[in-house]
Design a protein around this motif. Structure first.
Motif, PDB file in Angstrom:
ATOM      1  N   TYR A  84       0.881  -1.202   0.041  1.00  0.00           N
ATOM      2  CA  TYR A  84      -0.016   0.045   0.048  1.00  0.00           C
ATOM      3  C   TYR A  84       0.774   1.267   0.010  1.00  0.00           C
ATOM      4  O   TYR A  84       0.635   2.409  -0.660  1.00  0.00           O
ATOM      5  CB  TYR A  84      -0.970   0.080   1.263  1.00  0.00           C
ATOM      6  N   ALA A  85       1.874   1.239   0.937  1.00  0.00           N
ATOM      7  CA  ALA A  85       2.670   2.205   0.921  1.00  0.00           C
ATOM      8  C   ALA A  85       3.274   2.693  -0.402  1.00  0.00           C
ATOM      9  O   ALA A  85       3.695   3.730  -0.994  1.00  0.00           O
ATOM     10  CB  ALA A  85       3.811   2.193   2.045  1.00  0.00           C
ATOM     11  N   ALA A  86       3.915   1.447  -1.097  1.00  0.00           N
ATOM     12  CA  ALA A  86       4.610   1.700  -2.217  1.00  0.00           C
ATOM     13  C   ALA A  86       3.662   2.265  -3.442  1.00  0.00           C
ATOM     14  O   ALA A  86       4.052   3.060  -4.286  1.00  0.00           O
ATOM     15  CB  ALA A  86       5.336   0.238  -2.849  1.00  0.00           C
TER      16      ALA A  86
ATOM     17  N   VAL B 205      -3.187   2.062  11.145  1.00  0.00           N
ATOM     18  CA  VAL B 205      -4.490   1.480  11.222  1.00  0.00           C
ATOM     19  C   VAL B 205      -4.568  -0.366  11.183  1.00  0.00           C
ATOM     20  O   VAL B 205      -3.725  -1.046  10.885  1.00  0.00           O
ATOM     21  CB  VAL B 205      -5.485   1.851   9.957  1.00  0.00           C
ATOM     22  N   ALA B 206      -5.736  -0.404  11.736  1.00  0.00           N
ATOM     23  CA  ALA B 206      -5.942  -2.196  11.460  1.00  0.00           C
ATOM     24  C   ALA B 206      -5.736  -2.707  10.232  1.00  0.00           C
ATOM     25  O   ALA B 206      -6.317  -1.831   9.273  1.00  0.00           O
ATOM     26  CB  ALA B 206      -7.329  -2.518  12.141  1.00  0.00           C
ATOM     27  N   SER B 207      -5.726  -3.800  10.016  1.00  0.00           N
ATOM     28  CA  SER B 207      -5.333  -4.389   8.500  1.00  0.00           C
ATOM     29  C   SER B 207      -6.667  -4.306   7.779  1.00  0.00           C
ATOM     30  O   SER B 207      -6.767  -3.999   6.637  1.00  0.00           O
ATOM     31  CB  SER B 207      -4.756  -5.750   8.443  1.00  0.00           C
ATOM     32  N   GLU B 208      -7.790  -4.482   8.471  1.00  0.00           N
ATOM     33  CA  GLU B 208      -9.190  -4.177   7.894  1.00  0.00           C
ATOM     34  C   GLU B 208      -9.409  -2.901   7.407  1.00  0.00           C
ATOM     35  O   GLU B 208     -10.228  -2.687   6.551  1.00  0.00           O
ATOM     36  CB  GLU B 208     -10.288  -4.870   8.472  1.00  0.00           C
ATOM     37  N   GLN B 209      -8.659  -1.982   7.911  1.00  0.00           N
ATOM     38  CA  GLN B 209      -9.032  -0.554   7.618  1.00  0.00           C
ATOM     39  C   GLN B 209      -8.055  -0.025   6.296  1.00  0.00           C
ATOM     40  O   GLN B 209      -8.342   0.995   5.683  1.00  0.00           O
ATOM     41  CB  GLN B 209      -8.715   0.435   8.716  1.00  0.00           C
ATOM     42  N   LEU B 210      -7.229  -1.096   5.727  1.00  0.00           N
ATOM     43  CA  LEU B 210      -6.235  -0.511   4.762  1.00  0.00           C
ATOM     44  C   LEU B 210      -6.830   0.014   3.647  1.00  0.00           C
ATOM     45  O   LEU B 210      -6.568   1.071   2.974  1.00  0.00           O
ATOM     46  CB  LEU B 210      -4.992  -1.398   4.577  1.00  0.00           C
ATOM     47  N   GLU B 211      -7.666  -0.821   3.070  1.00  0.00           N
ATOM     48  CA  GLU B 211      -8.441  -0.607   1.716  1.00  0.00           C
ATOM     49  C   GLU B 211      -9.040   0.681   1.853  1.00  0.00           C
ATOM     50  O   GLU B 211      -8.909   1.820   0.789  1.00  0.00           O
ATOM     51  CB  GLU B 211      -9.189  -1.496   1.553  1.00  0.00           C
TER      52      GLU B 211
ATOM     53  N   ILE C 215     -11.537   5.977   9.963  1.00  0.00           N
ATOM     54  CA  ILE C 215     -11.431   5.252   8.775  1.00  0.00           C
ATOM     55  C   ILE C 215     -12.430   4.038   8.817  1.00  0.00           C
ATOM     56  O   ILE C 215     -12.140   3.217   9.918  1.00  0.00           O
ATOM     57  CB  ILE C 215     -10.058   4.787   8.365  1.00  0.00           C
ATOM     58  N   PRO C 216     -13.469   3.654   8.073  1.00  0.00           N
ATOM     59  CA  PRO C 216     -14.086   2.467   8.405  1.00  0.00           C
ATOM     60  C   PRO C 216     -13.359   1.442   7.666  1.00  0.00           C
ATOM     61  O   PRO C 216     -12.511   1.359   7.151  1.00  0.00           O
ATOM     62  CB  PRO C 216     -15.476   3.134   7.047  1.00  0.00           C
ATOM     63  N   VAL C 217     -14.226   0.206   7.762  1.00  0.00           N
ATOM     64  CA  VAL C 217     -13.885  -1.175   7.143  1.00  0.00           C
ATOM     65  C   VAL C 217     -14.447  -1.114   5.777  1.00  0.00           C
ATOM     66  O   VAL C 217     -15.763  -1.128   5.654  1.00  0.00           O
ATOM     67  CB  VAL C 217     -14.074  -2.269   8.082  1.00  0.00           C
TER      68      VAL C 217
END
Ligand SMILES: [Zn+2]
Length: 269
Positions: free
Chosen positions: A95-97, A130-136, A229-231
């Motif tokens: 995601y960062a890249a 963030v929690a991994s479920e929030q990344l998107e 930030i939602p999921v």
């Protein structure tokens, strides 16, 4: 031509090897926009640059810059913020890249855009926390903010073409017309694009009511906070990814597709 000694914070967007021991780096600076620099000897273990020019890291640099040059000779780089959490997590790193590639591909050299800089530092910090479920959803929020910082905020409340209020249940999305459009404008746009043989990904298409609502919510967040930030429901992912990507590619004039987003698709499926 004027030569200025630029001292500023920057995010490393991209690095490449140069010769036996040096590096080429693309930086997005806080006050001077994007700069391409050479860091001589950066790959030698005892170099003053060793361990500072890594993608997504925040550095403080000193660099003499000439407006008529494309490549500048970096004289100092000091790490302000390393990102150890990303190195241990391929998904977060991807995601960062992707965030760095988006800023690299959509920005021009020497064009200051502090809003874009803050948007990038904000999302990189967010990707770490963030929690991994929030990344998107965080990444979608970032893409909406990038579009805004570059001056092409997608319209999501009214039809971008005729201005009527968008009914969530029957909305379309057209990258070329500027975001959400009503069914009539969407159909007409799609028919015209068919006639012109436009690539599929740039065509107007229907957008589901759930995707539109989520994008409206994200666009309405005034500032980033972890709690806000939602999921994102996994069912919406392919649709929203495709439309945000085509929107940025269309308006950013990327001359091609954003490659890191394909990688992200592969890593997170
Ligand atoms: Zn319309």
């Amino acid at each position: 031509m004027a030569r200025t000694l630029v001292k500023t914070d920057a995010i490393v967007l991209r690095t490449m090897r140069m010769g036996e021991t040096s590096k080429l780096a693309t930086l997005f600076t806080e006050h001077h926009g994007k700069l391409k620099v050479t860091a001589k000897g950066a790959r030698r273990p005892k170099s003053k640059f060793a361990g500072s020019l890594e993608v997504s890291w925040q550095v403080h640099i000193a660099c003499p810059v000439r407006d008529d040059r494309d490549l500048h000779n970096l004289t100092e780089a000091e790490t302000v913020r390393a990102r150890p959490r990303l190195l241990a997590d391929l998904t977060r790193l991807s995601y960062a890249a992707a965030a760095c590639e988006i800023v690299d591909r959509l920005s021009l050299d020497h064009e200051p855009n502090r809003r874009l800089y803050l948007c990038l530092t904000g999302v990189l910090g967010g990707i770490e926390e963030v929690a991994s479920e929030q990344l998107e959803a965080l990444f979608w929020y970032f893409q909406l903010r990038v579009a805004e910082a570059l001056g092409y905020r997608p319209e999501l409340a009214n039809c971008a073409n005729c201005g009527t209020l968008l009914p969530a249940e029957a909305a379309w999305f057209s990258p070329g017309l500027g975001g959400g459009v009503c069914r009539d404008c969407g159909r007409q746009d799609a028919a015209e694009q068919d006639g012109q043989g436009a690539p599929d990904y740039l065509r107007a298409r229907k957008i589901s009511a759930d995707s539109l609502r989520l994008l409206v919510l994200l666009q309405g967040l005034r500032t980033y906070s972890r709690e806000a930030i939602p999921v994102a429901p996994p069912l919406l992912r392919d649709e929203v990814r495709a439309l945000l990507r085509s929107f940025l590619e269309y308006h950013g004039g990327t001359n091609g597709r954003l490659r890191s987003l394909e990688f992200l698709d592969a890593v997170t499926h």
